[in-house]
Design a protein around this motif. Sequence first.
Motif, PDB file in Angstrom:
ATOM      1  N   ILE A 389       0.840  -1.192   0.000  1.00 27.74           N
ATOM      2  CA  ILE A 389       0.000   0.000   0.000  1.00 27.74           C
ATOM      3  C   ILE A 389       0.877   1.246   0.000  1.00 27.74           C
ATOM      4  CG2 ILE A 389      -1.650   1.351   1.348  1.00 27.74           C
ATOM      5  CD1 ILE A 389      -2.873  -1.250   2.304  1.00 27.74           C
ATOM      6  N   GLY A 390       0.654   2.109  -0.963  1.00 27.32           N
ATOM      7  CA  GLY A 390       1.396   3.353  -1.043  1.00 27.32           C
ATOM      8  C   GLY A 390       2.690   3.267  -1.818  1.00 27.32           C
ATOM      9  N   SER A 391       3.149   2.060  -2.156  1.00 30.12           N
ATOM     10  CA  SER A 391       4.418   1.932  -2.875  1.00 30.12           C
ATOM     11  C   SER A 391       4.243   2.335  -4.335  1.00 30.12           C
ATOM     12  CB  SER A 391       4.939   0.501  -2.783  1.00 30.12           C
ATOM     13  OG  SER A 391       4.055  -0.402  -3.421  1.00 30.12           O
ATOM     14  N   PRO A 392       5.273   2.956  -4.943  1.00 31.72           N
ATOM     15  CA  PRO A 392       5.161   3.341  -6.357  1.00 31.72           C
ATOM     16  C   PRO A 392       5.136   2.116  -7.260  1.00 31.72           C
ATOM     17  CG  PRO A 392       7.373   3.773  -5.532  1.00 31.72           C
ATOM     18  CD  PRO A 392       6.552   3.366  -4.342  1.00 31.72           C
ATOM     19  N   VAL A 393       4.331   2.169  -8.306  1.00 35.41           N
ATOM     20  CA  VAL A 393       4.243   1.075  -9.272  1.00 35.41           C
ATOM     21  C   VAL A 393       4.192   1.661 -10.670  1.00 35.41           C
ATOM     22  CG1 VAL A 393       3.090  -0.561  -7.716  1.00 35.41           C
ATOM     23  CG2 VAL A 393       1.706   1.016  -9.069  1.00 35.41           C
ATOM     24  N   VAL A 394       4.668   0.902 -11.607  1.00 39.53           N
ATOM     25  CA  VAL A 394       4.551   1.227 -13.036  1.00 39.53           C
ATOM     26  C   VAL A 394       3.760   0.103 -13.679  1.00 39.53           C
ATOM     27  CG1 VAL A 394       5.750   1.663 -15.196  1.00 39.53           C
ATOM     28  CG2 VAL A 394       6.714   2.506 -13.039  1.00 39.53           C
ATOM     29  N   VAL A 395       2.652   0.451 -14.294  1.00 38.19           N
ATOM     30  CA  VAL A 395       1.721  -0.533 -14.822  1.00 38.19           C
ATOM     31  C   VAL A 395       1.716  -0.444 -16.342  1.00 38.19           C
ATOM     32  CG1 VAL A 395      -0.676  -1.320 -14.832  1.00 38.19           C
ATOM     33  CG2 VAL A 395       0.298  -0.312 -12.751  1.00 38.19           C
ATOM     34  N   GLU A 396       1.891  -1.583 -16.986  1.00 37.97           N
ATOM     35  CA  GLU A 396       1.741  -1.637 -18.436  1.00 37.97           C
ATOM     36  C   GLU A 396       0.255  -1.587 -18.772  1.00 37.97           C
ATOM     37  OE1 GLU A 396       4.206  -1.547 -20.624  1.00 37.97           O
ATOM     38  OE2 GLU A 396       5.631  -1.434 -18.957  1.00 37.97           O
TER      39      GLU A 396
END
Length: 430
Positions: A389-396
């Motif tokens: 929760i709250g962590s940065p993510v990069v989504v395709e």
Amino acid sequence: MLITDDFLPVPVPESLDATYLVPIAGLPRVSPKTAVEGLAGRLAEPVHGLAKQMLDSPLMSVDTRTVDEFPELPPDLLSAFGATDEQLARLAAATHLVVVQAEYRPGWPPAHEWAARAVAAAVAETVGGDVVDVFGLQFLDPAAALRSLPDEHGRIRLVDWVLVPYSSDADGLWFTTKGLRRFGLLELQAQGVPDHLTRAWGAVMTGAARRLLRDWTDGLAGEEVPAFVQLPVLATVTGHDIAVAYGNPEQHGATAPVLLRLELDPATDPDADSFLSLNPPPGHPGPPGRYFAAACATLFNGIQPDVRYTRTGDAMSRAVATARASLGDIRARFLAGRLPDESQLVVKYGLPGDEGPEYVWAGVTSWEVPERIVGASASDANTDPGVRIGSPVVVEASDVVDWAVLDGTGVLEGGWTQAVLDAGERLAED
């Protein structure tokens, strides 16, 4: 000051005051009494009668002053709180100010605020001008000011009276309320809020303000004004609190409640404000931001962690196809700033796992490239320990199976896959 395990004593001010301005060019062409009489039949009782009574009492004063006689209103702060260029231009061109001031004891109803705003709106309507709420540093057009007053059932929208500004600090976002002091209550604050929760946490703060304001006014219900009101150290906030604060009581927000621990944060500077801080409840592990994100996920429909599609079926396939077909449109609206006010765009995407994909939600923070979405996770993933929760993510974008636009009351748009899952749960229960 002795603080019990269950309640926090919060000091009560002796009296409260409200100040509203009506900028005009020249002198007003109508008296305040005549202007208020013109609201007969348009303004619900008891506010209309209250405004007339206070006009005839020493509790209210209405004066016309030259602009130079009143402290200058800061244009930058007025702009920050929503003033338009046209409103600022009318203020700059004004030669006089109609100053409406009222005073009253703490408690409900807040007669000083309701009556002063009603009188100022009545005057502004007759001169074709604006209302300036000095406490909130906000411009209001007369119609909006009148709409913010209680309806025939005595109901108000708290968002018309309490703002939730925020700013960045080293630990995340610092949220405060601006408006609870109108009612005698200390303002709320929360620190360390994850950046992607700007809209969602603002709604939670508003819901918390509604719940605590109710406890506060209940504590002031007697004939004598007490020196302190005991507020619960553990405040419960529900989706219903948020819905009512936004003026949507019919949207009950039937979600699980969340707990927030209340702590008094007294000011060390005599000119500064004290706050009531909202913190995670005792025993919560990890930084506050993780709890705040979990609280938002609990309170807002459409963000469900660890959703696995074991039986997709035709309905789920159609839901995914519908969501993917509209990704381009929702991206364009997101980039153009055309999503509803106080809303948040989230996407659901798949993470690979031994038992099949695990589907999680993420709040969108940037979408500059069509194929790639930058955001912050709205849930903890079981299959990937780095997704928290709250962590940065990069989504395709190719991994996205759904999207939704959320506000404080739930899903405004999208959420097709969640609707299919919810329908399946209801059928299983039946």
